[in-house]
Design an enzyme around this catalytic site. Structure first.
Site, PDB file in Angstrom:
ATOM      1  N   HIS A 108       0.820  -1.215   0.000  1.00 24.60           N
ATOM      2  CA  HIS A 108       0.000   0.000   0.000  1.00 24.60           C
ATOM      3  C   HIS A 108       0.857   1.270   0.000  1.00 24.60           C
ATOM      4  O   HIS A 108       0.519   2.268   0.634  1.00 24.60           O
ATOM      5  CB  HIS A 108      -0.976   0.001   1.170  1.00 24.60           C
ATOM      6  CG  HIS A 108      -2.016  -1.071   1.108  1.00 24.60           C
ATOM      7  ND1 HIS A 108      -2.507  -1.578  -0.085  1.00 24.60           N
ATOM      8  CD2 HIS A 108      -2.657  -1.764   2.100  1.00 24.60           C
ATOM      9  CE1 HIS A 108      -3.417  -2.514   0.173  1.00 24.60           C
ATOM     10  NE2 HIS A 108      -3.517  -2.651   1.474  1.00 24.60           N
ATOM     11  N   HIS A 179     -10.412   0.725   0.392  1.00 16.66           N
ATOM     12  CA  HIS A 179     -10.165  -0.442   1.246  1.00 16.66           C
ATOM     13  C   HIS A 179     -11.253  -0.586   2.314  1.00 16.66           C
ATOM     14  O   HIS A 179     -10.968  -0.906   3.463  1.00 16.66           O
ATOM     15  CB  HIS A 179      -8.791  -0.317   1.905  1.00 16.66           C
ATOM     16  CG  HIS A 179      -8.163  -1.621   2.297  1.00 16.66           C
ATOM     17  ND1 HIS A 179      -8.720  -2.470   3.223  1.00 16.66           N
ATOM     18  CD2 HIS A 179      -7.018  -2.221   1.894  1.00 16.66           C
ATOM     19  CE1 HIS A 179      -7.937  -3.525   3.388  1.00 16.66           C
ATOM     20  NE2 HIS A 179      -6.896  -3.410   2.583  1.00 16.66           N
ATOM     21  N   GLU A 314     -11.286  -4.900  -3.225  1.00 17.72           N
ATOM     22  CA  GLU A 314     -10.364  -3.839  -3.617  1.00 17.72           C
ATOM     23  C   GLU A 314     -10.090  -3.927  -5.118  1.00 17.72           C
ATOM     24  O   GLU A 314      -9.305  -4.751  -5.569  1.00 17.72           O
ATOM     25  CB  GLU A 314      -9.063  -3.972  -2.838  1.00 17.72           C
ATOM     26  CG  GLU A 314      -9.232  -3.994  -1.328  1.00 17.72           C
ATOM     27  CD  GLU A 314      -8.024  -4.600  -0.631  1.00 17.72           C
ATOM     28  OE1 GLU A 314      -6.900  -4.084  -0.839  1.00 17.72           O
ATOM     29  OE2 GLU A 314      -8.193  -5.602   0.082  1.00 17.72           O
TER      30      GLU A 314
END
Length: 349
Positions: A108, A179, A314
């Site tokens: 991320h 998310h 996602e």
């Protein structure tokens, strides 16, 4: 659409005040988003009995989002998911990233997360809210300046639509996602093992023990990864299958069949609430994550979130796509518009 409501959402460490922007349609569906992290905080939809139910996990105030480590409701960028070796090359130049996953990979985009920053909010005349983040050259290790825009829109058809835009001035990776952790029986209602999920995907991307793709696309036929006909999350999550063992459950990228067009790619249904959620996107992949690593996370309204108490969808370019020529590239060329849309549509069974 009713008028946008705005209220304070508490301060973060630098004493900045976060704000909560609340959208509501005529049916009573409500979505609340914050300028801290451009995160989705609340999403209330009516269940089969007409009772408003908050279907996303979250926290009570901005400081909790700043302290949180599980990306609840987060806007993730510049690159969602993993990059193996925490480095990549573009045009012959090597770029180093934070090694924040298994001590050698990037997850991320590293520790300076987009969802731990204050975004600039721009109210739109049509009830939408846009969050703007100026991401400079070298931010998180990535090349190029880019003004990232994330727009949330709640429609009268009970659709929460998220649009991502940005135009870099150098070739760079752009791969943003949301998310949110969904529990369609209510954010505080326990596990989601009884949720029925449909995924329109014939393949998933095989990954190693560190969740880095090998480059292999695996046919889901005859495996616990096959959700084409629909089944509950819990039906095969404990199966003796490599992907499930390595991921401690579902935490994998499925290869979508939308051919780059905005289309329905997945559906989930709460077995108690009767709430059905469709996932639509124009992106090539989607990570379904069953909250395998949530552990006594203190959430909003006194809730405590445990393992498998939600499911994430996602939408994304494939994990580590920058290192696999057979994956669609996540590189956005200089002066080219990055534009993608993901939406969550709600109804009752």
């Amino acid at each position: 659409m009713k008028a946008l409501q705005i209220r304070d959402f508490g301060t973060v460490k630098n004493e900045e005040m976060g704000r909560l922007f609340i959208m509501e349609n005529e049916a009573g569906t409500t979505a609340a988003v914050t300028d801290f992290g451009a995160a989705l905080v609340n999403l209330l939809v009516k269940d089969k009995d007409g009772i408003l139910t908050d279907v996303v996990l979250g926290y009570d105030e901005a400081a909790d989002y700043e302290a949180g480590t599980q990306s609840l409701g987060a806007t993730v960028g510049r690159n969602a998911n993993r990059i193996g070796g925490a480095a990549f090359e573009i045009n012959g130049t090597r770029y180093e990233l934070d090694k924040n996953d298994n001590e050698k990979n990037n997850l991320h985009s590293g520790m300076d997360f987009y969802n731990h920053r204050m975004w600039e909010a721009e109210e739109q005349e049509d009830g939408k809210i846009t969050f703007l983040l100026e991401s400079p050259d070298g931010d998180q290790g990535y090349p190029g300046n880019v003004a990232v825009r994330v727009t949330y829109e709640l429609t009268e058809d009970n659709e929460l639509r998220i649009t991502y835009d940005g135009t870099p001035d150098q070739d760079t990776i752009l791969n943003l996602t949301n998310h949110s952790y969904f529990n369609l029986n209510g954010h505080d209602s326990g596990d989601v093992l009884g949720h029925t999920v449909v995924l329109d995907a014939d393949f998933y991307t095989r990954a190693d023990a560190e969740s880095i793709p090998t480059g292999e696309l695996v046919d889901v036929t005859g495996t616990p990864m096959d959700f084409r006909a629909g089944k509950t999350i819990g039906e095969e999550i404990g199966g003796d299958y490599e992907a499930l063992r390595l991921g401690n459950g579902y935490d994998h990228n499925w290869v979508l069949k939308n051919d780059g067009k905005f289309a329905k790619v997945a559906q989930a249904a709460g077995e108690k609430s009767g709430i059905v959620m469709e996932v639509w996107t124009d992106l090539p992949g989607m990570q379904m994550y069953t909250a395998n690593f949530l552990d006594k996370e203190a959430g909003k309204d006194g809730a405590v979130y445990g393992c498998r108490s939600a499911v994430c969808f996602e939408t994304q370019y494939f994990p580590d796509a920058v290192h696999h020529v057979n994956f669609e590239s996540p590189i956005c060329k200089a002066d080219t518009c990055y534009h993608t849309v993901t939406s969550y549509r709600f109804r009752t069974a």
